[in-house]
Design a protein around this motif. Structure first.
Motif, PDB file in Angstrom:
ATOM      1  N   ILE A 144       0.842  -1.198   0.000  1.00  0.00           N
ATOM      2  CA  ILE A 144       0.000   0.000   0.000  1.00  0.00           C
ATOM      3  C   ILE A 144       0.879   1.250   0.000  1.00  0.00           C
ATOM      4  O   ILE A 144       0.653   2.180  -0.771  1.00  0.00           O
ATOM      5  N   LYS A 145       1.896   1.258   0.833  1.00  0.00           N
ATOM      6  CA  LYS A 145       2.772   2.437   0.921  1.00  0.00           C
ATOM      7  C   LYS A 145       3.652   2.583  -0.320  1.00  0.00           C
ATOM      8  O   LYS A 145       3.857   3.701  -0.807  1.00  0.00           O
ATOM      9  N   LYS A 146       4.130   1.473  -0.858  1.00  0.00           N
ATOM     10  CA  LYS A 146       5.006   1.524  -2.031  1.00  0.00           C
ATOM     11  C   LYS A 146       4.257   1.996  -3.286  1.00  0.00           C
ATOM     12  O   LYS A 146       4.816   2.706  -4.117  1.00  0.00           O
ATOM     13  N   THR A 147       3.011   1.611  -3.428  1.00  0.00           N
ATOM     14  CA  THR A 147       2.238   1.966  -4.628  1.00  0.00           C
ATOM     15  C   THR A 147       1.490   3.290  -4.484  1.00  0.00           C
ATOM     16  O   THR A 147       0.837   3.733  -5.422  1.00  0.00           O
ATOM     17  N   ALA A 148       1.587   3.923  -3.331  1.00  0.00           N
ATOM     18  CA  ALA A 148       0.814   5.138  -3.067  1.00  0.00           C
ATOM     19  C   ALA A 148       1.278   6.307  -3.926  1.00  0.00           C
ATOM     20  O   ALA A 148       2.459   6.631  -3.972  1.00  0.00           O
ATOM     21  N   LYS A 149       0.313   6.889  -4.625  1.00  0.00           N
ATOM     22  CA  LYS A 149       0.536   8.118  -5.395  1.00  0.00           C
ATOM     23  C   LYS A 149      -0.799   8.768  -5.683  1.00  0.00           C
ATOM     24  O   LYS A 149      -1.850   8.176  -5.425  1.00  0.00           O
ATOM     25  N   VAL A 150      -0.739   9.989  -6.205  1.00  0.00           N
ATOM     26  CA  VAL A 150      -1.992  10.673  -6.518  1.00  0.00           C
ATOM     27  C   VAL A 150      -2.730   9.874  -7.578  1.00  0.00           C
ATOM     28  O   VAL A 150      -2.126   9.200  -8.413  1.00  0.00           O
ATOM     29  N   ILE A 151      -4.028   9.965  -7.550  1.00  0.00           N
ATOM     30  CA  ILE A 151      -4.866   9.124  -8.398  1.00  0.00           C
ATOM     31  C   ILE A 151      -4.555   9.300  -9.880  1.00  0.00           C
ATOM     32  O   ILE A 151      -4.538   8.336 -10.642  1.00  0.00           O
TER      33      ILE A 151
END
Length: 190
Positions: free
Chosen positions: A9-16
């Motif tokens: 979840i943290k590694k793939t997190a970015k603005v939509i």
């Protein structure tokens, strides 16, 4: 498994808008505030606000539901953020389908301009990350994993009956959402 999910979840997190190949498989997702973003007392930069599951498609749940101007009635995330920002954005609450049905009031929506303000705020201030269920685990197992993630991360917008006891702001959020429900009921045209 919990550590793997949280890392993903943290590694793939970015603005939509930066997610160009968002998964269409089931999984668990988390919404966090971007650097320099706040959500009143409900969140500081990089804090996880909300964790959810997509039993069919992460893409459909996150992009087509949570970020759609027409989906507040189907997104507890949108209803919660809207309730928190209601005064600041002068949002007006309405029954999801303009009836006084308890379910439609519970799943309220906002005025058209308010829905756009809400989507714009979310796009500007949130990042979203995910963990893909590539093993096709059962829905009940996916829910158990979601519960473990919520217990660990304690997202401030969590109102799930299974895990709300870990959210110290659950009562305050319920109170803000109740204001929206009462207004939605009062706006029903009989």
């Amino acid at each position: 498994m919990l550590e793997i999910i949280i890392k993903s979840i943290k590694k793939t997190a970015k603005v939509i808008n930066e997610h160009t190949d968002y998964p269409t498989c089931p999984g668990i997702y988390g919404f966090m505030l971007k650097e320099n973003s706040h959500l009143n007392e409900f969140g500081i930069p990089n804090q996880v606000l909300y964790v959810g599951i997509a039993k069919d498609s992460l893409k459909k749940r996150d992009l087509e539901n949570h970020f759609s101007n027409k989906s507040t009635g189907r997104s507890t995330l949108r209803r919660s953020i809207g309730a928190i920002l209601k005064e600041e954005f002068n949002l007006k609450s309405f029954s999801r389908n303009e009836t006084n049905s308890k379910r439609e009031i519970l799943n309220y929506k906002f005025n058209v301009d308010g829905e756009q303000l809400l989507t714009d705020w979310m796009t500007e201030n949130l990042i979203v990350g995910y963990w893909k269920d590539e093993d096709s685990i059962s829905y009940s197992e996916l829910r158990k994993l979601e519960e473990e993630v919520i217990k660990f991360l304690k997202p401030t917008l969590d109102l799930d009956n299974r895990t709300r006891k870990y959210n110290l702001l659950a009562v305050k959020l319920d109170d803000l959402r109740e204001i929206c429900r009462k207004e939605a009921l009062s706006n029903v045209q009989i």
